[in-house]
Write a protein that holds these residues in place. Structure first.
Motif, PDB file in Angstrom:
ATOM      1  N   MET A 123       0.844  -1.191   0.000  1.00 22.65           N
ATOM      2  CA  MET A 123       0.000   0.000   0.000  1.00 22.65           C
ATOM      3  C   MET A 123       0.880   1.241   0.000  1.00 22.65           C
ATOM      4  O   MET A 123       1.907   1.281   0.669  1.00 22.65           O
ATOM      5  CB  MET A 123      -0.919  -0.029   1.221  1.00 22.65           C
ATOM      6  N   GLN A 124       0.469   2.241  -0.764  1.00 22.83           N
ATOM      7  CA  GLN A 124       1.246   3.470  -0.886  1.00 22.83           C
ATOM      8  C   GLN A 124       0.368   4.676  -0.562  1.00 22.83           C
ATOM      9  O   GLN A 124      -0.738   4.814  -1.081  1.00 22.83           O
ATOM     10  CB  GLN A 124       1.792   3.597  -2.314  1.00 22.83           C
ATOM     11  N   TRP A 125       0.857   5.529   0.340  1.00 28.49           N
ATOM     12  CA  TRP A 125       0.180   6.794   0.611  1.00 28.49           C
ATOM     13  C   TRP A 125       0.552   7.792  -0.481  1.00 28.49           C
ATOM     14  O   TRP A 125       1.720   7.899  -0.874  1.00 28.49           O
ATOM     15  CB  TRP A 125       0.602   7.352   1.963  1.00 28.49           C
ATOM     16  N   ILE A 126      -0.430   8.548  -0.967  1.00 33.97           N
ATOM     17  CA  ILE A 126      -0.186   9.563  -1.987  1.00 33.97           C
ATOM     18  C   ILE A 126      -0.497  10.925  -1.379  1.00 33.97           C
ATOM     19  O   ILE A 126      -1.664  11.265  -1.137  1.00 33.97           O
ATOM     20  CB  ILE A 126      -1.052   9.321  -3.238  1.00 33.97           C
ATOM     21  N   ALA A 127       0.537  11.693  -1.107  1.00 32.37           N
ATOM     22  CA  ALA A 127       0.371  13.017  -0.488  1.00 32.37           C
ATOM     23  C   ALA A 127       0.188  14.063  -1.581  1.00 32.37           C
ATOM     24  O   ALA A 127       1.113  14.786  -1.944  1.00 32.37           O
ATOM     25  CB  ALA A 127       1.586  13.337   0.381  1.00 32.37           C
ATOM     26  N   ASP A 128      -1.015  14.127  -2.126  1.00 35.41           N
ATOM     27  CA  ASP A 128      -1.296  15.034  -3.241  1.00 35.41           C
ATOM     28  C   ASP A 128      -2.721  15.569  -3.069  1.00 35.41           C
ATOM     29  O   ASP A 128      -3.692  14.926  -3.482  1.00 35.41           O
ATOM     30  CB  ASP A 128      -1.143  14.286  -4.567  1.00 35.41           C
ATOM     31  N   ARG A 162      -4.855   6.451  -0.731  1.00 37.53           N
ATOM     32  CA  ARG A 162      -4.020   5.253  -0.680  1.00 37.53           C
ATOM     33  C   ARG A 162      -4.151   4.460  -1.969  1.00 37.53           C
ATOM     34  O   ARG A 162      -5.249   4.298  -2.504  1.00 37.53           O
ATOM     35  CB  ARG A 162      -4.420   4.369   0.512  1.00 37.53           C
ATOM     36  N   ARG A 163      -3.021   3.959  -2.441  1.00 39.53           N
ATOM     37  CA  ARG A 163      -2.995   3.113  -3.639  1.00 39.53           C
ATOM     38  C   ARG A 163      -2.684   1.678  -3.228  1.00 39.53           C
ATOM     39  O   ARG A 163      -1.726   1.416  -2.501  1.00 39.53           O
ATOM     40  CB  ARG A 163      -1.945   3.603  -4.631  1.00 39.53           C
ATOM     41  N   TYR A 164      -3.518   0.745  -3.706  1.00 41.87           N
ATOM     42  CA  TYR A 164      -3.317  -0.675  -3.426  1.00 41.87           C
ATOM     43  C   TYR A 164      -3.043  -1.407  -4.738  1.00 41.87           C
ATOM     44  O   TYR A 164      -3.697  -1.146  -5.752  1.00 41.87           O
ATOM     45  CB  TYR A 164      -4.547  -1.278  -2.747  1.00 41.87           C
ATOM     46  N   MET A 208      -8.418  -5.681  -6.873  1.00 41.50           N
ATOM     47  CA  MET A 208      -8.298  -6.388  -8.148  1.00 41.50           C
ATOM     48  C   MET A 208      -7.670  -5.417  -9.143  1.00 41.50           C
ATOM     49  O   MET A 208      -8.307  -4.479  -9.601  1.00 41.50           O
ATOM     50  CB  MET A 208      -9.667  -6.853  -8.637  1.00 41.50           C
ATOM     51  N   GLY A 209      -6.410  -5.639  -9.461  1.00 46.05           N
ATOM     52  CA  GLY A 209      -5.679  -4.637 -10.205  1.00 46.05           C
ATOM     53  C   GLY A 209      -5.312  -3.509  -9.253  1.00 46.05           C
ATOM     54  O   GLY A 209      -5.367  -3.659  -8.030  1.00 46.05           O
ATOM     55  N   GLU A 210      -4.952  -2.372  -9.794  1.00 49.89           N
ATOM     56  CA  GLU A 210      -4.604  -1.226  -8.949  1.00 49.89           C
ATOM     57  C   GLU A 210      -5.864  -0.468  -8.556  1.00 49.89           C
ATOM     58  O   GLU A 210      -6.728  -0.209  -9.389  1.00 49.89           O
ATOM     59  CB  GLU A 210      -3.646  -0.293  -9.685  1.00 49.89           C
ATOM     60  N   SER A 211      -5.966  -0.111  -7.281  1.00 52.60           N
ATOM     61  CA  SER A 211      -7.135   0.612  -6.780  1.00 52.60           C
ATOM     62  C   SER A 211      -6.698   1.828  -5.974  1.00 52.60           C
ATOM     63  O   SER A 211      -5.650   1.807  -5.322  1.00 52.60           O
ATOM     64  CB  SER A 211      -7.997  -0.292  -5.891  1.00 52.60           C
ATOM     65  N   LEU A 212      -7.516   2.873  -6.022  1.00 54.08           N
ATOM     66  CA  LEU A 212      -7.297   4.069  -5.215  1.00 54.08           C
ATOM     67  C   LEU A 212      -8.465   4.232  -4.256  1.00 54.08           C
ATOM     68  O   LEU A 212      -9.630   4.163  -4.667  1.00 54.08           O
ATOM     69  CB  LEU A 212      -7.186   5.314  -6.102  1.00 54.08           C
ATOM     70  N   LEU A 213      -8.148   4.437  -2.979  1.00 52.10           N
ATOM     71  CA  LEU A 213      -9.182   4.621  -1.962  1.00 52.10           C
ATOM     72  C   LEU A 213      -8.872   5.844  -1.122  1.00 52.10           C
ATOM     73  O   LEU A 213      -7.709   6.110  -0.795  1.00 52.10           O
ATOM     74  CB  LEU A 213      -9.279   3.395  -1.046  1.00 52.10           C
ATOM     75  N   LEU A 214      -9.921   6.583  -0.779  1.00 52.97           N
ATOM     76  CA  LEU A 214      -9.802   7.665   0.182  1.00 52.97           C
ATOM     77  C   LEU A 214     -10.098   7.102   1.562  1.00 52.97           C
ATOM     78  O   LEU A 214     -11.065   6.355   1.742  1.00 52.97           O
ATOM     79  CB  LEU A 214     -10.770   8.799  -0.152  1.00 52.97           C
ATOM     80  N   ALA A 215      -9.260   7.446   2.529  1.00 54.36           N
ATOM     81  CA  ALA A 215      -9.417   6.949   3.893  1.00 54.36           C
ATOM     82  C   ALA A 215      -9.767   8.116   4.813  1.00 54.36           C
ATOM     83  O   ALA A 215      -9.041   9.109   4.882  1.00 54.36           O
ATOM     84  CB  ALA A 215      -8.131   6.273   4.362  1.00 54.36           C
ATOM     85  N   ALA A 216     -10.904   7.980   5.508  1.00 53.46           N
ATOM     86  CA  ALA A 216     -11.352   9.007   6.453  1.00 53.46           C
ATOM     87  C   ALA A 216     -11.277   8.441   7.863  1.00 53.46           C
ATOM     88  O   ALA A 216     -11.880   7.405   8.158  1.00 53.46           O
ATOM     89  CB  ALA A 216     -12.786   9.433   6.130  1.00 53.46           C
TER      90      ALA A 216
END
Length: 231
Positions: free
Chosen positions: A1-6, A34-36, A101-109
């Motif tokens: 998992m990767q945090w994206i500070a953007d 976050r990118r998974y 499944m594949g690359e996913s982007l999620l917002l975490a609150a």
């Protein structure tokens, strides 16, 4: 998992998915992106969540673990699906595996952010009530599908769920090497599923080539699925 500070990307994704009408601008700014990667778990059985996740790009597979160690498919999740709302707010342990499944982007609150929004944000309350209603409806539907329908119908529903996400392109998830995993998710044996695949090939419903399956006759799958999808 990767945090994206953007922050610009967070606002763009939030706007594209209609989250600006659901959350306050301050709440959007307080979220993490976050990118998974493919096959990476967003949460696992027994986890205690500190965040609620909103899928904004990609897709997720949600399955439950049975006492015998096997898995059973619950549903696929598409953008704007919420993960961890009940678990976060009621502080319940996670009951299902959620995998990218594949690359996913999620917002975490975070929990504090969500609880603060609840104080005066009726749009968020309406959104989560709608999401919970959808989960209850689909849970009943997939439970009936898994318990009452023959494998050919369940496999057709599974393929259609993937077909809808892939825009009619080759369904890469169904490979010869992963049919055993697919059989587990559908609550059957590899041998039984392989017989159904061969029959679908003979009837011109799917094509088996170079280790993957392509859907050839979507209309036939729709008939077999009878309106039931894993979503």
């Amino acid at each position: 998992m990767q945090w994206i500070a953007d922050q610009d990307k967070i606002r763009t994704l939030a706007g594209h998915n209609g989250l600006m009408e659901i959350f306050s601008s301050g709440a959007i700014s307080g979220m993490e992106l976050r990118r998974y990667s493919d096959g990476e778990a967003i949460c696992s059985v027994g986890d205690r969540l500190e965040h609620m996740f909103i899928l904004v790009e990609g897709r997720l597979k949600i399955h439950t673990l049975l006492p015998n160690g096997k898995s059973l498919l619950v549903r696929f999740a598409r953008p704007m699906s919420v993960i961890g709302d009940v678990e976060l707010l009621r502080q319940y342990p996670v009951k299902n595996e959620v995998v990218s499944m594949g690359e996913s982007l999620l917002l975490a609150a975070g929990r504090a952010l969500v609880l603060k929004e609840f104080e005066e944000n009726t749009a968020l309350l309406r959104f989560l009530v709608g999401e919970l209603s959808h989960k209850m409806y689909t849970l009943g539907q997939t439970t009936a599908l898994n318990l009452l329908y023959p494998l050919e119908n369940r496999f057709a529903s599974y393929l259609l769920s993937l077909f809808a996400d892939s825009g009619g392109q080759r369904v890469e998830e169904i490979r010869t090497s992963t049919l055993a995993e697919t059989a587990d998710l559908l609550g059957t044996s590899y041998r039984h599923l392989n017989r159904i695949v061969r029959r679908f090939v003979e009837e011109g419903i799917v094509e088996r080539k170079k280790g993957s399956l392509s859907v050839l006759d979507q209309n036939k799958l729709v008939q077999l699925a009878n309106g039931n999808l894993y979503e």
